[in-house]
Write a protein that holds these residues in place. Structure first.
Motif, PDB file in Angstrom:
ATOM      1  N   THR A   8      -1.853  12.183  -1.980  1.00  0.00           N
ATOM      2  CA  THR A   8      -2.680  11.124  -1.393  1.00  0.00           C
ATOM      3  C   THR A   8      -3.285  10.269  -2.512  1.00  0.00           C
ATOM      4  O   THR A   8      -3.838  10.810  -3.469  1.00  0.00           O
ATOM      5  CB  THR A   8      -3.812  11.726  -0.543  1.00  0.00           C
ATOM      6  N   THR A  10      -5.292   6.271  -3.383  1.00  0.00           N
ATOM      7  CA  THR A  10      -5.852   5.012  -2.881  1.00  0.00           C
ATOM      8  C   THR A  10      -5.177   3.910  -3.683  1.00  0.00           C
ATOM      9  O   THR A  10      -5.423   3.768  -4.885  1.00  0.00           O
ATOM     10  CB  THR A  10      -7.377   4.959  -3.068  1.00  0.00           C
ATOM     11  N   VAL A  11      -4.271   3.215  -3.030  1.00  0.00           N
ATOM     12  CA  VAL A  11      -3.481   2.232  -3.754  1.00  0.00           C
ATOM     13  C   VAL A  11      -3.831   0.832  -3.250  1.00  0.00           C
ATOM     14  O   VAL A  11      -3.791   0.570  -2.046  1.00  0.00           O
ATOM     15  CB  VAL A  11      -1.960   2.545  -3.658  1.00  0.00           C
ATOM     16  N   ASN A  12      -4.222  -0.015  -4.162  1.00  0.00           N
ATOM     17  CA  ASN A  12      -4.627  -1.385  -3.829  1.00  0.00           C
ATOM     18  C   ASN A  12      -5.667  -1.374  -2.717  1.00  0.00           C
ATOM     19  O   ASN A  12      -5.630  -2.199  -1.798  1.00  0.00           O
ATOM     20  CB  ASN A  12      -3.399  -2.227  -3.438  1.00  0.00           C
ATOM     21  N   GLU A  14      -6.108   0.861  -0.407  1.00  0.00           N
ATOM     22  CA  GLU A  14      -5.711   1.481   0.856  1.00  0.00           C
ATOM     23  C   GLU A  14      -5.373   2.951   0.610  1.00  0.00           C
ATOM     24  O   GLU A  14      -4.682   3.281  -0.351  1.00  0.00           O
ATOM     25  CB  GLU A  14      -4.466   0.734   1.370  1.00  0.00           C
ATOM     26  N   ARG A  15      -5.872   3.834   1.492  1.00  0.00           N
ATOM     27  CA  ARG A  15      -5.578   5.256   1.329  1.00  0.00           C
ATOM     28  C   ARG A  15      -4.205   5.546   1.919  1.00  0.00           C
ATOM     29  O   ARG A  15      -3.937   5.255   3.085  1.00  0.00           O
ATOM     30  CB  ARG A  15      -6.661   6.052   2.067  1.00  0.00           C
ATOM     31  N   ARG A  16      -3.309   6.104   1.071  1.00  0.00           N
ATOM     32  CA  ARG A  16      -1.936   6.355   1.527  1.00  0.00           C
ATOM     33  C   ARG A  16      -1.501   7.757   1.119  1.00  0.00           C
ATOM     34  O   ARG A  16      -1.865   8.242   0.043  1.00  0.00           O
ATOM     35  CB  ARG A  16      -0.958   5.357   0.876  1.00  0.00           C
ATOM     36  N   SER A  17      -0.695   8.386   1.959  1.00  0.00           N
ATOM     37  CA  SER A  17      -0.162   9.712   1.651  1.00  0.00           C
ATOM     38  C   SER A  17       1.343   9.710   1.853  1.00  0.00           C
ATOM     39  O   SER A  17       1.862   9.017   2.731  1.00  0.00           O
ATOM     40  CB  SER A  17      -0.766  10.768   2.580  1.00  0.00           C
ATOM     41  N   ALA A  18       2.011  10.487   1.015  1.00  0.00           N
ATOM     42  CA  ALA A  18       3.452  10.674   1.203  1.00  0.00           C
ATOM     43  C   ALA A  18       3.854  11.965   0.510  1.00  0.00           C
ATOM     44  O   ALA A  18       3.100  12.511  -0.312  1.00  0.00           O
ATOM     45  CB  ALA A  18       4.229   9.485   0.626  1.00  0.00           C
ATOM     46  N   LEU A  34       5.820   5.182  -1.163  1.00  0.00           N
ATOM     47  CA  LEU A  34       4.849   4.237  -0.611  1.00  0.00           C
ATOM     48  C   LEU A  34       5.480   2.896  -0.256  1.00  0.00           C
ATOM     49  O   LEU A  34       4.834   2.044   0.353  1.00  0.00           O
ATOM     50  CB  LEU A  34       3.699   4.022  -1.619  1.00  0.00           C
ATOM     51  N   LEU A  36       6.201   0.488  -2.226  1.00  0.00           N
ATOM     52  CA  LEU A  36       5.691  -0.632  -3.044  1.00  0.00           C
ATOM     53  C   LEU A  36       6.704  -0.904  -4.167  1.00  0.00           C
ATOM     54  O   LEU A  36       6.561  -0.443  -5.301  1.00  0.00           O
ATOM     55  CB  LEU A  36       4.309  -0.291  -3.597  1.00  0.00           C
ATOM     56  N   THR A  74      -6.865   6.663  -7.867  1.00  0.00           N
ATOM     57  CA  THR A  74      -6.859   5.270  -7.432  1.00  0.00           C
ATOM     58  C   THR A  74      -5.795   4.532  -8.240  1.00  0.00           C
ATOM     59  O   THR A  74      -5.747   4.660  -9.468  1.00  0.00           O
ATOM     60  CB  THR A  74      -8.235   4.626  -7.689  1.00  0.00           C
TER      61      THR A  74
END
Lengths: 170, 782
Positions: A8, A10-12, A14-18, A34, A36, A74
């Protein structure tokens, strides 16, 4: 793969998990986990800077970092640079104005590294710019346009900051 | 015609997508269910494959196929030659070798798996039993009797042996008052685009159609060659080229991987992707420009050039570049032996043997780069021996500006600013002042060097330029289309393929002016053989000339129809109307006008003349006459005699590419090519050891020029439009890497003169260790 685990970040903003294997490179996680794909892979050897991202406030080579090392961190990638979908960041505008990109492959890493410089050193000398970007390879431009773009962006950002201060003061 | 955009520094329309990280490069192509390929590559330079055991690799979970040369036995080999040159042999290459590996990096087997990670795991499980063979890595040694044969079926390693004589050079040399000779070994270089090669293929067995995404500079040529390879109609194969992360000529070859990946997709019924990693890129894609040269110059006592002789031995590597062959370096070098110097007696000899090294392929400036370096360093040495300033010596022998001239090798120069560019460069760098400063610094024990390298650059590679470079007898079909939509906006489509040059911008500038419409109303399509007209791609400084010319012709056809439509709306004679600034108006009566938009709408919906075919679309082609840009590069360097470091003080280029489409882009091309020149001379080398082991497989060994390796490049323009091409475009892009290396080599040699090492500069690269060696040798000699 059974040994995948949830990472998990926090990218740009936004909290994202993969999912990622322990051996998954951060750059592969960013690109394929993600989605990106603005962050590029240039060498997987830490030699070109194409994969440069900001990891917890510091520049990092995402090809020499494991995704699991970034768990909870982050991240900032090129997709997070522009202030709005229809507006470019002053660095991005300056790269266009000064022809600081040709094929565009190094550009995301170059922008991230240049942004880091201008956050720390708003009025850099040419030597400071060249020194700070010396880990980012561009095979197309000979750097002439890139250095000019960072100088232009620095000028515009300083003017913007002065304006903002002026507005705040009044 | 009013020109608003051609010549203006129009900002690139392609930039926002790149700046936001939204552009899709080859690795961003991800069809559903896509599998991933990885290649097993030879660790040996020359070794027989005794046995390959793939069982363990095939058994690894996630692996879908492990294939070797045996599995591609029924596929056609690549067959490469220059059919119009009887001096050439024909090279064949199986997609994967059955018998032996011929260089480190030669692909031997391929794994297809669920992920690249698993595919690479499987590579480690393949066991190959090798029998080592004798190795040859020196091109001249490869020509000797008894040298190990790279391709036994050819009987020797000599791919081509070409000789050419004009006038009576040997007679002139025998009588000449002064003669000078130089042996120069230009080192290996690598185009090394930041994005390596990559292929994604999706073969649909039910329809028999295949889509191949590949990072190339020539989508239609890839389609044609692959369709032939696979025995399928060209209409069944779609080649899509996404954003290309740099090409520089490397991606003007068809590589075996581009043929193998579609076959993997056909076999497995799923899309397959292969993305080259950096070590593969460095050791197994293509190297360039390694040529060993012996140049002789005959002059009179005043330094007038009387005759030239050149012997060029190119290192071809293990396989022929497909389709250009390894002649692309030494033959292009030889063809421009005289450059723009007025010499009518000359001879050259070209050979290009196979060696156990990575294949030699095209890279920006091809053989003109080493050829220029050898000739120009010899000219500097002759100048020192004659005690004439090296620039003055060149001016004495340059053909005059602005007039057509036919070189002894058969090139028809269309009038340039050969002398003007030199003079302008001298003025901009304050040459006399520099020489004074050099003398002052020398007295202080500091070693400043000045290198001046003027050059002529072929523009617009197509049939005639190819013939002049020794590749005669081929026509080129490069077409492009212009279509005006009902609302007056314009769609341009062509088989050119930008790989950083900004064709979406420059081609739109050309068409916007030709049709007198706003630049913003023109969009440019490229990169998909299903949707753009046939062309051979973007390479050889050709797109402005070839595609720009085709678009001017197509725009002319559309313009003629717009004028008829406008005249019809204005109830005027077509002869009395003109197209200016978005309007069709009656000449002399500007108040009587209609907009282009109205004329376009009339084409689609009327009213329109009964006898007019209203299709506002034209596809035209252009195979231009010979045209040549020219430029002059000046390098100013300081050599630190203690460390061997070369500090570059100035890099200045005065260039003349005829009509400039976009000065911003021209400057960028020049600056980028000059940086590559810095890499070629100061950093690269791509060495092999005596066992043929490759010693530059990582970016710790192969050094890219970085921000701190060179100053900002200064560019100045002269503009001598071509009198023979559409639009006066001459083409540019490669030049900085043609003239740049010799400027740097000459600057370093000039700096080393007081140390007694000026004449001992005989090869590139010139890294600090190489320069220290030269200085030490010169000191030991006294």
């Amino acid at each position: 793969m059974s040994n995948e685990r949830l990472v998990t970040v926090t990218v740009n903003g936004e909290r994202r998990s993969a999912l990622a294997e322990p051996r998954t490179l951060l750059v592969d996680f960013i690109r394929h986990g993600l989605g990106l794909t603005g962050t590029h892979v240039g060498c997987e050897q830490g030699g070109c800077g194409a994969c440069t991202v900001v990891l917890d406030g510091e520049l990092a080579l995402a090809c020499c970092t494991l995704a699991v090392q970034a768990d909870g961190a982050t991240l900032q990638t090129v997709e997070g640079l522009a202030p709005a979908p229809d507006r470019l960041h002053p660095l991005q505008s300056a790269f266009q104005a000064e022809h600081g990109l040709q094929c565009g492959y190094c550009t995301p890493g170059m922008l991230i590294a240049a942004d880091d410089l201008l956050r720390r050193t708003p009025d850099p000398t040419e030597q400071e710019i060249r020194s700070h970007l010396s880990g980012n390879v561009c095979r197309c431009t000979g750097y002439t346009g890139i250095v000019a773009a960072v100088q232009t962006a620095a000028r515009n950002l300083r003017a913007q900051a002065t304006e903002t201060r002026g507005v705040t003061a009044s | 015609m009013t020109t608003r955009y051609v010549g203006a520094p129009v900002l690139r329309v392609e930039d926002p997508a790149f700046l936001r990280g939204r552009a899709a490069f080859i690795d961003d192509i991800a069809p559903p269910r896509c599998l991933h390929a990885a290649f097993l590559r030879s660790p040996h330079a020359h070794a027989r494959i005794v046995r390959i055991d793939t069982a363990a690799a095939a058994a690894l979970p996630g692996v879908h196929a492990v294939l070797t040369g045996e599995d591609f036995c029924d596929e056609l080999p690549f067959t490469t030659t220059i059919a119009t040159r009887p001096e050439c042999k024909t090279g064949t290459r199986r997609l994967l070798p059955l018998d032996k590996a011929r260089h480190v990096g030669d692909p031997i087997a391929v794994v297809v798996a669920d992920s690249r990670y698993v595919a690479e795991d499987a590579l480690d499980l393949i066991v190959v039993e090798w029998q080592l063979l004798p190795v040859v890595t020196d091109p001249e040694a490869a020509l000797l009797a008894g040298a190990p044969l790279i391709h036994e079926e050819l009987g020797s390693n000599d791919f081509a042996h070409i000789t050419f004589t004009a006038g009576d050079p040997d007679g002139v040399f025998a009588r000449a008052p002064r003669t000078f000779s130089k042996r120069f070994h230009f080192g290996r270089t690598h185009a090394a685009p930041l994005e390596g090669r990559g292929v994604v293929a999706d073969w649909d067995a039910t329809t028999g159609k295949a889509t191949v995404w590949t990072s190339t500079q020539m989508p239609h040529l890839v389609r044609g060659m692959l369709a032939g390879q696979f025995g399928m109609p060209e209409t069944s194969l779609r080649v899509i080229c996404p954003a290309v992360g740099g090409g520089f000529g490397l991606k003007v070859q068809l590589f075996v991987e581009e043929a193998i990946v579609p076959l993997l997709s056909r076999r497995l019924g799923r899309p397959v992707k292969w993305i080259e990693d950096r070590s593969e890129a460095l050791g197994a894609s293509g190297h360039s420009k390694e040529v060993v040269m012996d140049i002789d110059l005959a002059t009179d006592d005043e330094g007038r050039f009387l005759a030239l002789r050149g012997r060029y031995v190119g290192d071809g590597g293990a396989y022929l570049a497909h389709p250009w062959t390894s002649l692309i370096d030494p033959l292009c070098a030889a063809s421009f032996l005289p450059s723009f110097y007025d010499v009518q007696d000359l001879a050259y000899e070209v050979r290009t043997p196979f060696t156990n090294k990575c294949p030699s392929v095209a890279y920006r400036g091809v053989g003109w780069t080493p050829g220029q370096a050898a000739r120009e360093i010899l000219i500097d040495e002759a100048a020192r021996a004659l005690d004439i300033d090296p620039v003055e010596l060149r001016l004495r022998n340059a053909v005059p500006d602005g007039i057509p001239y036919r070189s002894a090798t058969g090139a028809s120069y269309d009038g340039g600013s050969f002398q003007g560019a030199i003079r302008r460069a001298l003025e901009l760098v304050d040459y006399d002042g520099l020489r004074e400063r050099q003398a002052t610094l020398r007295a202080e024990g500091r070693y400043l060097g000045i290198g001046v390298s003027p050059f002529v650059e072929q523009g617009g590679w197509a049939a005639r330029i190819a013939a002049v470079n020794g590749f005669p007898g081929f026509a080129y079909l490069d077409s492009a289309s212009v279509s005006m939509e009902p609302d007056g906006t314009v769609t341009v489509a062509g088989g050119f393929q930008s790989n950083g040059q900004g064709h979406e911008t420059t081609m739109a500038q050309v068409v916007a002016d030709a049709l007198q419409v706003p630049f913003e109303s023109v969009r440019v399509l490229q990169g998909d053989t299903d949707t753009v007209p046939y062309a051979t791609g973007s390479y050889g400084s050709r797109t402005a000339v070839v595609a720009g010319g085709a678009l001017l012709r197509a725009s002319g056809d559309v313009r003629a129809k717009l004028l008829r439509l406008g005249a019809h709306l204005l109830e005027a004679s077509p002869d009395d109307v003109e197209l200016v600034d978005g309007l069709i108006r009656v000449a002399g009566t500007p108040s009587r006008s209609v907009t282009i938009k109205q004329a376009a709408a009339a084409a689609y919906w009327g009213p329109r003349p009964d006898d007019l075919d209203p299709a506002l679309s034209a596809t035209r082609s252009y195979d231009p006459p010979e045209t040549f840009s020219n430029a002059c590069v000046v390098a100013v360097v300081e050599v630190d005699a203690r460390t061997g470091q070369v500090a570059i003080e100035r890099l200045l280029v005065v260039e003349d590419c005829g009509t400039i489409v976009n000065p911003l882009i021209v400057d960028g091309q020049v600056s980028g090519a000059i940086a590559q020149a810095v890499g070629a001379v100061l950093l690269e080398g791509l060495p092999y050891d005596e066992h043929g082991q490759f010693r530059a497989a990582t970016l710790a060994d192969f050094l890219f020029p970085k921000t701190t390796d060179l100053p900002s490049v200064e560019v100045d323009h002269l503009e001598t439009p071509s009198p023979v091409t559409e639009g006066g475009f001459k083409g540019m892009g490669e030049g900085g890497l043609i003239g740049g290396p010799s400027a740097l080599v000459n600057a370093i040699a000039d700096a080393l003169v007081p140390l007694g090492a000026g004449a001992s500069v005989v090869r590139t690269p010139l890294r600090p260790c190489d320069i220290l060696e030269l200085i030490d040798a010169a000191r030991a000699a006294v």
